[in-house]
Design a protein around this motif. Structure first.
Motif, PDB file in Angstrom:
ATOM      1  N   ALA A   1       0.801  -1.226   0.000  1.00  0.00           N
ATOM      2  CA  ALA A   1       0.000   0.000   0.000  1.00  0.00           C
ATOM      3  C   ALA A   1       0.833   1.275   0.000  1.00  0.00           C
ATOM      4  CB  ALA A   1      -0.945   0.008   1.203  1.00  0.00           C
ATOM      5  N   VAL A   2       2.128   1.150   0.237  1.00  0.00           N
ATOM      6  CA  VAL A   2       2.968   2.353   0.331  1.00  0.00           C
ATOM      7  C   VAL A   2       3.987   2.432  -0.798  1.00  0.00           C
ATOM      8  CG1 VAL A   2       2.700   2.570   2.830  1.00  0.00           C
ATOM      9  CG2 VAL A   2       4.543   1.138   1.906  1.00  0.00           C
ATOM     10  N   THR A   3       3.772   1.657  -1.861  1.00  0.00           N
ATOM     11  CA  THR A   3       4.739   1.641  -2.959  1.00  0.00           C
ATOM     12  C   THR A   3       4.047   1.288  -4.269  1.00  0.00           C
ATOM     13  OG1 THR A   3       6.801   0.622  -3.736  1.00  0.00           O
ATOM     14  CG2 THR A   3       5.278  -0.792  -2.550  1.00  0.00           C
ATOM     15  N   ASP A   4       4.708   1.589  -5.359  1.00  0.00           N
ATOM     16  CA  ASP A   4       4.217   1.168  -6.674  1.00  0.00           C
ATOM     17  C   ASP A   4       4.884  -0.129  -7.129  1.00  0.00           C
ATOM     18  OD1 ASP A   4       2.484   3.339  -6.963  1.00  0.00           O
ATOM     19  OD2 ASP A   4       4.087   4.629  -7.739  1.00  0.00           O
ATOM     20  N   ILE A   5       5.766  -0.668  -6.310  1.00  0.00           N
ATOM     21  CA  ILE A   5       6.429  -1.933  -6.623  1.00  0.00           C
ATOM     22  C   ILE A   5       5.412  -3.074  -6.506  1.00  0.00           C
ATOM     23  CG2 ILE A   5       8.190  -3.569  -5.826  1.00  0.00           C
ATOM     24  CD1 ILE A   5       9.781  -1.140  -4.814  1.00  0.00           C
TER      25      ILE A   5
END
Length: 400
Positions: A114-118
């Motif tokens: 939820a805290v990254t685009d990875i």
């Protein structure tokens, strides 16, 4: 000798009767404003009113909630990705798991993604290293995996038939609410699966090539002996708060590295057993009870004194120093007898698992290192693991 280590168990535990009723005030103090509640849609949540109670407690403190159910045993990557999308879209600042290990692991994975685009699966394959996460909270209803304070999340990618884990301190939940009363209605099989999982978590750390570490070994033996004593009692008297409380706390300390620090750990039983879950969706505790005895038979001669000590301290097997191999083997038999007394399988045959896909399971084990192997007390390559699978096909009380 105790090796150098770093350990930070940054989880606040709220333990005891009605612990979950403190959730609103605790999360408000943490500055949480919007929570994604994650669960398995279990009947228990609705029949007991637990889900509504939690929502009401949060509402009283002005905390918004959104919800994602549907977690299955061996939690699915597809649902994790659905949760990641929801958490991002609604700007959740915490993922709250209500349930056991599968729900908690799924919540941790959502927090990571939820805290990254990875792509979150890249953390499980090791392509990427986690650097941050949404905080996760836990209301524990099924003690087993210890995920409520561990740094591990295990997810099943059903599209490619792989079950992998990621381990990183940022995955430890921020807070865990632990009310033993919430576990009293657990079915016997799930309770027994939990006890086996706890037992295995300690054994994966106890059977180490590093030799004796006094205080850590004695703590481990005490935990294992308590499980042997309390496990059958909690099945016979499921409403006993004292038994449920001991089991719940053992699940936590068995897997947050309290008894694993400063030594090489093994984890071969888990890695071999996980492939049964990935291929056949076998409950995690059952995969461990199926594999552990055969793993022990295959490796115990690498360090018979360690296995003899285990037999003596955990099961009371007589060991005078001269009968080391005999005592060690009796400990293995006692282990399987304990599992069977809890109604758990100790072979493929016990659980009606097919035996014709061993090579497919071996293909998925993450063999590694210069020796392309797994394990600690004995390094196991593909041929070794094949032998262990075959030993586990049917129950064998003695060597043939």
């Amino acid at each position: 000798m105790l090796k150098d280590f770093n350990l930070c168990i940054d989880t606040k535990f709220v333990f005891g009767k009605d612990a979950q009723n403190q959730i609103g005030s605790e999360l408000k103090q943490m500055g949480i404003r919007k929570v994604l509640i994650h669960h398995d849609d279990g009947k228990f949540l609705y029949d007991t009113g637990l889900l509504d109670q939690v929502k009401e407690q949060l509402k009283k403190e002005g905390i918004e909630t959104l919800e994602l159910g549907g977690v299955l045993p061996n939690p699915r990557l597809s649902l994790v990705k659905e949760g990641i999308f929801l958490a991002k879209e609604e700007h959740a600042d915490m993922v709250l798991a209500i349930g056991g290990g599968s729900v908690i692991d799924s919540a941790k994975a959502i927090g990571l993604g939820a805290v990254t685009d990875i792509d979150v699966w890249d953390f499980f394959t090791g392509t990427e290293v986690p650097k941050k996460s949404l905080p996760t909270g836990v209301i524990l209803t099924c003690p087993a995996t210890g995920s409520e304070s561990s740094e591990v999340s295990v997810i099943n990618n059903t599209e490619i038939g792989m079950k992998l884990l990621v381990s990183n301190p940022i995955l430890r939940p921020a807070i865990a609410f632990m009310n033993p009363e919430l576990t009293c209605s657990l079915p016997k099989f799930l309770t027994a699966c939990g006890v086996v999982d706890m037992f295995s978590h300690v054994c994966e750390r106890y059977f180490s090539p590093d030799g004796e570490i006094g205080v850590i070994d004695r703590m481990s033996e005490g935990i294992l002996k308590t499980l042997v004593e309390v496990g059958p009692k909690v099945l016979a008297d499921p409403d006993n708060y004292s038994y449920r409380a001991e089991i719940m706390w053992i699940g936590t300390i068995a897997h947050n590295d309290t008894v694993g620090i400063g030594r090489i750990q093994d984890w071969a039983t888990h890695e071999i057993g996980n492939e049964l879950s990935a291929l056949y969706d076998t409950p995690h505790g059952a995969t461990l009870s199926i594999i552990m005895g055969s793993w022990m038979r295959y490796v115990y001669k690498e360090d018979p004194k360690r296995f003899a000590r285990y037999a003596k301290e955990v099961f009371g097997v007589d060991w005078n120093g001269d009968n080391t191999l005999e005592a060690a083997y009796k400990g293995i038999l006692k282990t399987e007898e304990f599992f069977r007394s809890m109604g758990m399988p100790v072979s493929f045959e016990d659980f009606r698992i097919p035996t014709d896909e061993v090579e497919k399971m071996l293909d998925q084990i993450a063999f590694r290192g210069e020796d392309d192997s797994i394990g600690g007390i004995k390094r196991l390559n593909r041929d070794d693991c094949r032998s262990i699978y075959k030993m586990a096909f049917s129950f064998r009380k003695t060597d043939e």
